[in-house]
Design an enzyme around this catalytic site. Sequence first.
Site, short mmCIF file in Angstrom:
data_model
loop_
_atom_site.label_atom_id
_atom_site.label_comp_id
_atom_site.label_asym_id
_atom_site.label_seq_id
_atom_site.Cartn_x
_atom_site.Cartn_y
_atom_site.Cartn_z
N ASN A 19 -7.52 3.95 8.92
CA ASN A 19 -6.86 2.76 9.46
C ASN A 19 -6.92 2.66 10.98
O ASN A 19 -6.75 1.58 11.54
CB ASN A 19 -5.39 2.73 9.01
N GLY A 46 0.80 -1.22 0.00
CA GLY A 46 0.00 0.00 0.00
C GLY A 46 0.83 1.27 0.00
O GLY A 46 0.47 2.25 -0.66
N CYS A 96 2.01 1.09 12.11
CA CYS A 96 3.13 1.78 11.48
C CYS A 96 3.76 2.82 12.41
O CYS A 96 4.86 3.29 12.16
CB CYS A 96 2.66 2.46 10.19
#
Length: 393
Positions: free
Chosen positions: A153, A72, A326
């Site tokens: 997300n 992504g 992340c």
Amino acid sequence: MQKFIYADNAATTALSKPVLDEMLPYLTTEYGNASSLYRLGGRAKAAVNTARERVAAAIGAEAREIYFTGGGSESDNWAIKGIAEAMAKKGKKHIISTAFEHHAVLHTLEKLKKNGFEITLLPVYENGIVRLSDLEAAIKEDTALVTIMYANNEIGTIQPISEIGEICKKHGVIFHTDAVQAVGNVKIDVKQENIDLLSMSSHKFHGPKGVGALYIRKGLVVPNLIDGGAQERGRRAGTENTAGIVGMGKALEIAVSTMDERNEKLVAIRERIIDGALKIERSRVNGDRVARLPGNVSLCFEGVEGESLLLMLDLKGVAASSGSACTSGSLDPSHVLLSLGLPHEIAHGSLRLSFSEDNTLEDADYILSVLPEIIERLRSMSPLWDRIKSENK
């Protein structure tokens, strides 16, 4: 044996058995390079083309509009940097996005800003949803691109993508969406929704890690991000990850075919968790309760530190997160939660639970059985909680 519940599917999903079975030949006997001319390579190329057709069908695209990438983040970088390069030559150097995008988008935009681009980040307000009036007001004559994520997300809110696409089409502005969290989880039709570019990543829907795709609407010219060989019809150099691509195609085909039944189950789990968690004193749901991914639960608990909450849940056999995987090494509160207007001290006490079809209502009940005592214990050790209680007497 201690109970184990995996509730961090927004970070990554488990590779499914049918997907692994379909990948295995391309890791063993069918190991040919898909760019080679002999039969072994030809069979690999045929498998890649089948996967391309599967991915395209899942989002209402044509196979020739799908380009495989390393994930992504690469897809986001390619879409945004490519359009920026192309449109800058036409004197258009203004890009519109939102304040709570994934860092693959935000950091890319920061780099472009240093190179002379003007970046407008739209607010998302308390419900975590972009207002169409803000978008329309932000578009200018030199707007090159609008890039707005399909679903967040961290908090799972789903944006009004069709309406955003319609506004962009009306103004002649290119529209990219980071749909990494949405693909395989909600129904997407790039044509009906006027999407020009769409990013996705295989490991979010039970495919392998390290492979993704970028949809590029036919007729749209996007300069290459990676130069080299002639793979991906000359648009993305590098030997094809045949096994990964095959796995991605199979995983997405399964995800789309089972979506309705799976999502009904996930919504039931989600609502069970939210209803139970809101019984805890000074707790809140982050983002819109309805316009959100079926398996996403995002909560904040005042007087609690998120990292401690995760560690104590882990001791109880629950794998969860406080936001994006992340940024798990960061001690700063989530930029997503801050974009909702939450103060730092509340944003620090966040919990994200994200479920897949492998989870059950029994999992939800177990989490609700351990969560209140964990919150109570953490608050008993928190000077911040003492202050909150004293201020609200």
